[in-house]
Design an enzyme around this catalytic site. Structure first.
Site, PDB file in Angstrom:
ATOM      1  N   LYS A 117       0.849  -1.191   0.000  1.00 43.00           N
ATOM      2  CA  LYS A 117       0.000   0.000   0.000  1.00 43.00           C
ATOM      3  C   LYS A 117       0.885   1.242   0.000  1.00 43.00           C
ATOM      4  CE  LYS A 117      -3.287   2.559   2.957  1.00 43.00           C
ATOM      5  NZ  LYS A 117      -4.145   2.533   4.159  1.00 43.00           N
TER       6      LYS A 117
ATOM      7  N   ASP B 256       1.661   6.132   5.752  1.00 41.30           N
ATOM      8  CA  ASP B 256       0.663   5.221   5.180  1.00 41.30           C
ATOM      9  C   ASP B 256       1.166   4.527   3.904  1.00 41.30           C
ATOM     10  OD1 ASP B 256      -1.786   4.038   5.698  1.00 41.30           O
ATOM     11  OD2 ASP B 256      -2.926   5.461   4.495  1.00 41.30           O
TER      12      ASP B 256
ATOM     13  N   ASP C  12      -2.416  10.100   3.942  1.00 45.55           N
ATOM     14  CA  ASP C  12      -3.825   9.744   4.078  1.00 45.55           C
ATOM     15  C   ASP C  12      -4.550  10.757   4.958  1.00 45.55           C
ATOM     16  OD1 ASP C  12      -6.277   8.561   4.199  1.00 45.55           O
ATOM     17  OD2 ASP C  12      -5.647   6.854   5.445  1.00 45.55           O
TER      18      ASP C  12
ATOM     19  N   GLU D 288      -9.433   3.781   2.038  1.00 42.36           N
ATOM     20  CA  GLU D 288      -8.883   3.881   0.686  1.00 42.36           C
ATOM     21  C   GLU D 288      -7.860   2.795   0.388  1.00 42.36           C
ATOM     22  OE1 GLU D 288      -7.632   5.377   3.210  1.00 42.36           O
ATOM     23  OE2 GLU D 288      -5.497   4.963   2.957  1.00 42.36           O
TER      24      GLU D 288
ATOM     25  N   ARG E 153      -7.853  -0.457   0.861  1.00 41.27           N
ATOM     26  CA  ARG E 153      -8.409  -1.648   0.200  1.00 41.27           C
ATOM     27  C   ARG E 153      -8.772  -1.344  -1.255  1.00 41.27           C
ATOM     28  NH1 ARG E 153     -12.852  -1.720   4.916  1.00 41.27           N
ATOM     29  NH2 ARG E 153     -11.105  -0.650   5.911  1.00 41.27           N
TER      30      ARG E 153
ATOM     31  N   LYS F 231     -10.014  12.843   8.306  1.00 43.66           N
ATOM     32  CA  LYS F 231      -9.592  12.402   9.637  1.00 43.66           C
ATOM     33  C   LYS F 231      -9.540  13.591  10.590  1.00 43.66           C
ATOM     34  CE  LYS F 231      -6.538   8.613   8.171  1.00 43.66           C
ATOM     35  NZ  LYS F 231      -7.239   7.526   8.857  1.00 43.66           N
TER      36      LYS F 231
ATOM     37  N   ASP G 109     -12.122   7.245   3.643  1.00 42.36           N
ATOM     38  CA  ASP G 109     -10.920   6.960   4.443  1.00 42.36           C
ATOM     39  C   ASP G 109     -10.558   5.469   4.408  1.00 42.36           C
ATOM     40  OD1 ASP G 109      -8.767   7.497   6.029  1.00 42.36           O
ATOM     41  OD2 ASP G 109      -9.910   7.752   7.893  1.00 42.36           O
TER      42      ASP G 109
HETATM   43  N1  BES Z   1      -4.317   4.360   6.957  1.00 37.38           N
HETATM   44  C1  BES Z   1      -5.493   4.125   7.713  1.00 37.38           C
HETATM   45  C2  BES Z   1      -5.289   3.088   8.815  1.00 37.38           C
HETATM   46  C3  BES Z   1      -4.351   3.459   9.933  1.00 37.38           C
HETATM   47  C4  BES Z   1      -4.841   4.067  11.077  1.00 37.38           C
HETATM   48  C5  BES Z   1      -3.017   3.150   9.865  1.00 37.38           C
HETATM   49  C6  BES Z   1      -3.988   4.369  12.109  1.00 37.38           C
HETATM   50  C7  BES Z   1      -2.150   3.453  10.890  1.00 37.38           C
HETATM   51  C8  BES Z   1      -2.640   4.071  12.021  1.00 37.38           C
HETATM   52  C9  BES Z   1      -6.611   3.610   6.807  1.00 37.38           C
HETATM   53  O1  BES Z   1      -6.590   4.099   5.522  1.00 37.38           O
HETATM   54  C10 BES Z   1      -7.890   4.051   7.419  1.00 37.38           C
HETATM   55  O2  BES Z   1      -8.116   5.222   7.495  1.00 37.38           O
HETATM   56  N2  BES Z   1      -8.698   3.097   7.853  1.00 37.38           N
HETATM   57  C11 BES Z   1      -9.922   3.402   8.486  1.00 37.38           C
HETATM   58  C12 BES Z   1     -10.969   2.457   7.960  1.00 37.38           C
HETATM   59  C13 BES Z   1     -12.374   2.836   8.354  1.00 37.38           C
HETATM   60  C14 BES Z   1     -12.787   4.124   7.702  1.00 37.38           C
HETATM   61  C15 BES Z   1     -13.281   1.711   7.957  1.00 37.38           C
HETATM   62  C16 BES Z   1      -9.755   3.239   9.982  1.00 37.38           C
HETATM   63  O3  BES Z   1      -9.032   2.323  10.401  1.00 37.38           O
HETATM   64  O4  BES Z   1     -10.293   4.040  10.715  1.00 37.38           O
HETATM   65 ZN    ZN Z   2      -4.776   4.698   4.781  1.00 38.06          ZN
HETATM   66 MN    MN Z   3      -7.588   5.960   5.346  1.00 38.92          MN
END
Ligand code: BES
Ligand code: ZN
Ligand code: MN
Length: 501
Positions: free
Chosen positions: A265, A288, A270, A349, A351, A277, A347
């Protein structure tokens, strides 16, 4: 840093800092530590007798040298209980000792191979681990401070007395250098701020780090993505002014099985996109692209170690930003393999970009495929900062991956991926949606990936909890950890040994 093996004695090697070791509970040190003790008129035994030196794991005690030794100072590092010694402890011990000596201003350090004597560990593995630990523990991100008065270690000597052991140790040391340099390359990329590591720059850095070692690097732009029909990746990219890149890395190692696919990835920042966020901690989202960084690091080590199996690294690289062209919650995107996804939350993104990378991996016939991604915050809710969660559709591939992680010392844990979890990501308007609510957030994310890689043996590593460290401990330092890099290298080596997928 220069790393060299020298045939010498602990007492006669010339260095700013000599590292020897001690098991917990030992009162009369033997081996190199014993020799140094005698040369120092029993100074080490005296420390032990006085209770000032106990050999506790990772404890470092520094003594002045001179007298009977040629080192300026001697560091005695604790190996902990003899029965509990393992290769990963050797890495940590080596890191702690090297850092302690650097803290005293040593520029040239020398170490014996930890754990190989009465420790009973394999000499070559111990030598590799001693080097890995020192190089990883001494890692520092160069950064952008305008004045910097830190001193770096310039030379690491591995000291061995027995001539017949030298060739094996030299090979093992070189291997340690390759693996640690690869992981530190991963860390360098992770630690770079997002304005200094856009998708374009990430591609250039990959080229600069890999082409000299013979990896073929191809970089594709947004037009290529559109032609390929990568609508999910494109959906994420369209919210950013910064052009996306798709990076393809190829190592030709022979046709001992189909090429292995490593997918990382590569979200260089992000923000969450329109589903933005919160401000607090958002700066950490510069990491990220840790999965992408691990793939680049691993490819470098693979190019240097030359396993007999071809490997292709794939990196979908883009920012996730809330620009005027950004995709909206509720949008439906179509992947390269024609699967449709309803974007509930922009967010989620990771996947999306992986979905198109998987479609492309399948079009190239890669198998097995391993992906690494800082995919879900829920991963660190489940496993904290200690273990990486692993998900699979193929138990045989999972077993190899877990064996590789055993070798690297990177702790992992297999997570479930039952079909029932798909219920949570069913969509009313598309084949699936990109979020499944709070319960089992890491698993529903992995479930979407599983649907995107159907028919190909695959393992997914969610490194969201392990890609960064907030503390300095053993060979982990603050910032990007480089997690996954060495596991990937061992994984490919293991697959090249038996030729299966
Ligand atoms: N890059 C984030 C996940 C992440 C969070 C990595 C904290 C490292 C530290 C990912 O893209 C994300 O934002 N995931 C969301 C998914 C949700 C919207 C279903 C998450 O984990 O909140
Ligand atoms: Zn991310
Ligand atoms: Mn994200």
């Amino acid at each position: 840093m220069k790393v060299r093996v020298v045939q010498d004695d602990a007492t006669t090697v010339e260095t700013d800092g000599l590292i020897v070791n001690l098991f917990e509970g030992v009162t009369a040190p033997g081996g190199a530590t014993g020799a140094v003790d005698r040369a120092l008129d029993g100074a080490i035994s005296e420390l032990i007798a006085n209770g000032d030196l106990k050999g506790k794991l990772n404890d470092v005690v520094i003594l002045p040298g001179r007298r009977g030794v040629r080192a300026t100072r001697v560091a005695i590092v604790g190996l902990g209980k003899a029965a509990e010694l393992n290769i990963d402890r050797i890495r940590h011990v080596s890191a702690e000792a090297a850092r302690a000596l650097r803290g005293r201003g040593a520029r040239r350090i020398a170490s014996i191979v930890h754990g190989a004597g009465i420790g009973g560990q394999d000499v070559a593995e111990s030598a590799t681990a001693t080097v890995e630990g020192a190089l990883l523990g001494l890692y520092r991100f160069q950064g952008y401070r305008s004045s910097d008065d830190t001193v770096d270690v310039e030379e690491l000597l591995i000291v061995e007395r027995e001539a017949e052991r030298i060739p094996a140790i030299e090979k093992a040391v070189e291997r340690g250098v390759v693996l640690a340099e690869a992981q530190n390359l991963t860390r360098d990329l992770q630690n770079e701020p997002a304005n200094r590591l856009t998708p374009t720059i990430l591609a250039e850095r990959a080229r600069a780090a890999l082409e000299p070692f013979g990896i073929e690097v191809a970089v594709y732009d947004a037009d290529w993505m559109r032609e390929k029909g990568m609508g999910a990746l494109f959906g994420v990219a369209q919210g950013s002014e910064e052009p996306p890149r798709f990076i393809e890395l190829r190592y030709r190692g022979g046709d001992n099985g189909p090429p292995v696919g490593l997918v990382g990835k590569g979200i260089t920042f992000d923000s969450g996109g329109i589903s933005i966020k919160p401000a607090e901690g958002m700066e950490l989202m510069k990491t990220d692209m840790s999965g992408a960084a691990a793939v680049i690091g691993a490819m470098q080590a693979i190019a240097r170690l030359k396993p007999r199996r071809s490997v292709v690294g794939l990196i979908p690289a883009t920012e996730n930003m809330p620009g005027g062209r950004a995709q909206r919650p509720g949008d439906v995107v179509r992947t390269m393999h024609g699967k449709t996804i309803e974007v509930i939350n922009t967010d989620a993104e990771g996947r999306l970009v992986l979905a198109d990378a998987f479609a492309y991996a399948q079009s190239l016939g890669l198998r097995p495929v391993v992906d690494l991604a800082t995919l879900t915050g829920a991963m660190s809710i489940a496993l904290g900062r200690v273990r990486t969660g692993v998900f699979t559709n193929d138990d045989a591939t999972l077993r190899v991956l877990l064996a590789a992680s055993e070798r690297s010392g990177e702790k992992m844990w297999a997570m479930p991926l039952d079909d029932e979890y798909f219920e949570q990501i069913k969509s009313d308007v598309a084949d699936m949606k990109n979020t499944g609510g709070r319960p089992a957030g890491s698993i529903t994310a992995a479930m979407l990936l599983k649907k995107m890689i159907e028919g190909t043996p695959w393992v997914h590593l969610d490194i969201a909890g392990t890609a960064r460290s907030d503390t300095v401990k053993g060979y982990h330092v603050k910032g990007g950890t480089g997690v996954g890099t060495r596991t990937l290298v061992h994984f490919v080596e293991m697959l090249s040994a038996d030729g299966t997928s």
